[in-house]
Scaffold this motif. Structure first.
Motif, PDB file in Angstrom:
ATOM      1  N   GLY A 104       0.824  -1.202   0.000  1.00  0.00           N
ATOM      2  CA  GLY A 104       0.000   0.000   0.000  1.00  0.00           C
ATOM      3  C   GLY A 104       0.852   1.244   0.000  1.00  0.00           C
ATOM      4  O   GLY A 104       1.989   1.233   0.473  1.00  0.00           O
ATOM      5  N   PRO A 105       0.305   2.332  -0.534  1.00  0.00           N
ATOM      6  CA  PRO A 105       1.084   3.556  -0.606  1.00  0.00           C
ATOM      7  C   PRO A 105       1.306   4.199   0.757  1.00  0.00           C
ATOM      8  O   PRO A 105       2.318   4.843   0.969  1.00  0.00           O
ATOM      9  N   GLY A 106       0.412   4.008   1.691  1.00  0.00           N
ATOM     10  CA  GLY A 106       0.580   4.684   2.963  1.00  0.00           C
ATOM     11  C   GLY A 106       0.339   3.827   4.171  1.00  0.00           C
ATOM     12  O   GLY A 106       0.662   4.212   5.289  1.00  0.00           O
ATOM     13  N   ALA A 107      -0.239   2.636   3.967  1.00  0.00           N
ATOM     14  CA  ALA A 107      -0.575   1.805   5.119  1.00  0.00           C
ATOM     15  C   ALA A 107      -0.684   0.347   4.720  1.00  0.00           C
ATOM     16  O   ALA A 107      -1.190   0.032   3.643  1.00  0.00           O
ATOM     17  N   VAL A 108      -0.184  -0.526   5.561  1.00  0.00           N
ATOM     18  CA  VAL A 108      -0.380  -1.968   5.420  1.00  0.00           C
ATOM     19  C   VAL A 108      -0.591  -2.532   6.817  1.00  0.00           C
ATOM     20  O   VAL A 108      -0.107  -1.976   7.795  1.00  0.00           O
ATOM     21  N   PRO A 109      -1.329  -3.635   6.916  1.00  0.00           N
ATOM     22  CA  PRO A 109      -1.475  -4.255   8.242  1.00  0.00           C
ATOM     23  C   PRO A 109      -0.174  -4.931   8.639  1.00  0.00           C
ATOM     24  O   PRO A 109       0.676  -5.230   7.808  1.00  0.00           O
ATOM     25  N   THR A 110      -0.044  -5.171   9.907  1.00  0.00           N
ATOM     26  CA  THR A 110       1.091  -5.938  10.398  1.00  0.00           C
ATOM     27  C   THR A 110       0.557  -7.272  10.899  1.00  0.00           C
ATOM     28  O   THR A 110      -0.604  -7.606  10.665  1.00  0.00           O
ATOM     29  N   LEU A 111       1.379  -8.043  11.579  1.00  0.00           N
ATOM     30  CA  LEU A 111       0.992  -9.385  12.007  1.00  0.00           C
ATOM     31  C   LEU A 111      -0.238  -9.363  12.912  1.00  0.00           C
ATOM     32  O   LEU A 111      -0.270  -8.643  13.906  1.00  0.00           O
ATOM     33  N   LYS A 112      -1.235 -10.183  12.559  1.00  0.00           N
ATOM     34  CA  LYS A 112      -2.396 -10.378  13.433  1.00  0.00           C
ATOM     35  C   LYS A 112      -2.003 -11.245  14.616  1.00  0.00           C
ATOM     36  O   LYS A 112      -2.544 -11.116  15.699  1.00  0.00           O
ATOM     37  N   GLN A 113      -1.100 -12.168  14.342  1.00  0.00           N
ATOM     38  CA  GLN A 113      -0.620 -13.050  15.395  1.00  0.00           C
ATOM     39  C   GLN A 113       0.899 -13.120  15.302  1.00  0.00           C
ATOM     40  O   GLN A 113       1.449 -13.392  14.247  1.00  0.00           O
ATOM     41  N   PRO A 114       1.588 -12.814  16.380  1.00  0.00           N
ATOM     42  CA  PRO A 114       3.052 -12.913  16.364  1.00  0.00           C
ATOM     43  C   PRO A 114       3.496 -14.336  16.038  1.00  0.00           C
ATOM     44  O   PRO A 114       2.745 -15.296  16.213  1.00  0.00           O
ATOM     45  N   VAL A 115       4.719 -14.459  15.542  1.00  0.00           N
ATOM     46  CA  VAL A 115       5.253 -15.740  15.083  1.00  0.00           C
ATOM     47  C   VAL A 115       6.484 -16.085  15.909  1.00  0.00           C
ATOM     48  O   VAL A 115       7.383 -15.251  16.071  1.00  0.00           O
ATOM     49  N   VAL A 116       6.551 -17.307  16.432  1.00  0.00           N
ATOM     50  CA  VAL A 116       7.719 -17.779  17.171  1.00  0.00           C
ATOM     51  C   VAL A 116       8.660 -18.476  16.197  1.00  0.00           C
ATOM     52  O   VAL A 116       8.225 -19.339  15.428  1.00  0.00           O
ATOM     53  N   VAL A 117       9.923 -18.068  16.205  1.00  0.00           N
ATOM     54  CA  VAL A 117      10.930 -18.721  15.368  1.00  0.00           C
ATOM     55  C   VAL A 117      12.119 -19.111  16.227  1.00  0.00           C
ATOM     56  O   VAL A 117      12.403 -18.490  17.248  1.00  0.00           O
ATOM     57  N   ASN A 118      12.812 -20.152  15.797  1.00  0.00           N
ATOM     58  CA  ASN A 118      13.970 -20.651  16.521  1.00  0.00           C
ATOM     59  C   ASN A 118      15.249 -20.204  15.812  1.00  0.00           C
ATOM     60  O   ASN A 118      15.205 -19.575  14.760  1.00  0.00           O
ATOM     61  N   THR A 119      16.368 -20.557  16.367  1.00  0.00           N
ATOM     62  CA  THR A 119      17.674 -20.212  15.811  1.00  0.00           C
ATOM     63  C   THR A 119      17.736 -20.577  14.336  1.00  0.00           C
ATOM     64  O   THR A 119      17.330 -21.661  13.936  1.00  0.00           O
ATOM     65  N   GLY A 120      18.222 -19.654  13.518  1.00  0.00           N
ATOM     66  CA  GLY A 120      18.331 -19.879  12.079  1.00  0.00           C
ATOM     67  C   GLY A 120      18.310 -18.546  11.350  1.00  0.00           C
ATOM     68  O   GLY A 120      18.854 -17.553  11.835  1.00  0.00           O
ATOM     69  N   THR A 121      17.641 -18.527  10.188  1.00  0.00           N
ATOM     70  CA  THR A 121      17.596 -17.309   9.390  1.00  0.00           C
ATOM     71  C   THR A 121      16.185 -17.031   8.890  1.00  0.00           C
ATOM     72  O   THR A 121      15.354 -17.939   8.793  1.00  0.00           O
ATOM     73  N   ILE A 122      15.945 -15.770   8.563  1.00  0.00           N
ATOM     74  CA  ILE A 122      14.742 -15.358   7.848  1.00  0.00           C
ATOM     75  C   ILE A 122      15.216 -14.900   6.480  1.00  0.00           C
ATOM     76  O   ILE A 122      16.141 -14.085   6.376  1.00  0.00           O
ATOM     77  N   GLU A 123      14.582 -15.459   5.444  1.00  0.00           N
ATOM     78  CA  GLU A 123      15.049 -15.240   4.088  1.00  0.00           C
ATOM     79  C   GLU A 123      13.947 -14.662   3.213  1.00  0.00           C
ATOM     80  O   GLU A 123      12.772 -14.930   3.436  1.00  0.00           O
ATOM     81  N   GLN A 124      14.370 -13.886   2.221  1.00  0.00           N
ATOM     82  CA  GLN A 124      13.466 -13.453   1.162  1.00  0.00           C
ATOM     83  C   GLN A 124      13.760 -14.303  -0.054  1.00  0.00           C
ATOM     84  O   GLN A 124      14.907 -14.386  -0.487  1.00  0.00           O
ATOM     85  N   VAL A 125      12.716 -14.939  -0.591  1.00  0.00           N
ATOM     86  CA  VAL A 125      12.853 -15.743  -1.793  1.00  0.00           C
ATOM     87  C   VAL A 125      12.223 -14.957  -2.932  1.00  0.00           C
ATOM     88  O   VAL A 125      11.023 -14.678  -2.913  1.00  0.00           O
ATOM     89  N   THR A 126      13.036 -14.580  -3.905  1.00  0.00           N
ATOM     90  CA  THR A 126      12.553 -13.887  -5.102  1.00  0.00           C
ATOM     91  C   THR A 126      12.637 -14.889  -6.245  1.00  0.00           C
ATOM     92  O   THR A 126      13.729 -15.283  -6.632  1.00  0.00           O
ATOM     93  N   ALA A 127      11.469 -15.303  -6.757  1.00  0.00           N
ATOM     94  CA  ALA A 127      11.442 -16.365  -7.760  1.00  0.00           C
ATOM     95  C   ALA A 127      11.440 -15.832  -9.185  1.00  0.00           C
ATOM     96  O   ALA A 127      11.868 -16.512 -10.096  1.00  0.00           O
ATOM     97  N   THR A 128      10.930 -14.639  -9.387  1.00  0.00           N
ATOM     98  CA  THR A 128      10.922 -14.032 -10.721  1.00  0.00           C
ATOM     99  C   THR A 128      11.239 -12.554 -10.572  1.00  0.00           C
ATOM    100  O   THR A 128      11.123 -11.980  -9.498  1.00  0.00           O
ATOM    101  N   GLY A 129      11.633 -11.932 -11.651  1.00  0.00           N
ATOM    102  CA  GLY A 129      11.900 -10.502 -11.639  1.00  0.00           C
ATOM    103  C   GLY A 129      13.277 -10.192 -11.094  1.00  0.00           C
ATOM    104  O   GLY A 129      13.912 -11.014 -10.452  1.00  0.00           O
ATOM    105  N   ALA A 130      13.758  -9.016 -11.415  1.00  0.00           N
ATOM    106  CA  ALA A 130      15.109  -8.665 -10.963  1.00  0.00           C
ATOM    107  C   ALA A 130      15.286  -7.159 -10.891  1.00  0.00           C
ATOM    108  O   ALA A 130      16.242  -6.607 -11.394  1.00  0.00           O
TER     109      ALA A 130
END
Length: 152
Positions: A104-130
């Motif tokens: 959105g140009p000025g607003a987007v919702p955030t998490l409705k429910q928080p997420v628990v994650v363990n040791t590791g990484t958070i990654e962005q996967v870009t499958a198309t486009g550059a």
């Protein structure tokens, strides 16, 4: 009027610690954005701001890649470039695995429910486009003593 509590302090009380990672230019790859060390954390929000316009079909999703266990999608793959996503647009998702990334140009919702994650990484996967760029900001609360998130 005296300010008793600063904005950054209030943000920390409500959402936890903030960490940011700029990712530009987007390319077709799996890019590590954040590294979780020391145990479990509760992610209270993940929001991106487009810093370089996304002008081509650009399918993006975020995933958690734990040190032990299997990779898990945080959101569904979403095309951010079909209708051009200009500089300044915000991107986020609501916290369910099947949810698309919303923009959105000025607003987007955030998490409705928080997420628990363990040791590791958070990654962005870009499958198309550059093209395009996004600066991601993640807020979290450590659930284990010594747990933390850092930009990769």
């Amino acid at each position: 009027m005296t300010t008793i509590i600063q904005g950054s302090q209030l943000r920390t009380i409500l959402f936890g610690t903030a960490v940011s990672k700029a990712y530009t230019p987007l390319v077709v790859e799996t890019k590590t954005l954040f590294t979780i060390t020391g145990g479990k954390v509760l992610i209270t929000s993940i929001t991106g701001e487009v810093t370089t316009a996304i002008t081509v079909a650009n399918t993006v999703k975020l995933q958690v890649n734990p040190t032990t266990g299997t990779t898990k999608d945080l959101c569904a793959a979403t095309d951010l470039g079909t209708t051009d996503t200009p500089v300044g647009n915000l991107v986020s998702f609501q916290g369910l695995t099947g949810d698309s990334i919303l923009t959105g140009p000025g607003a987007v919702p955030t998490l409705k429910q928080p997420v628990v994650v363990n040791t590791g990484t958070i990654e962005q996967v870009t499958a198309t486009g550059a093209d395009g760029g996004i600066t991601w900001t993640l807020t979290y609360v450590p659930l284990d003593d010594g747990a933390a998130v850092a930009a990769a």
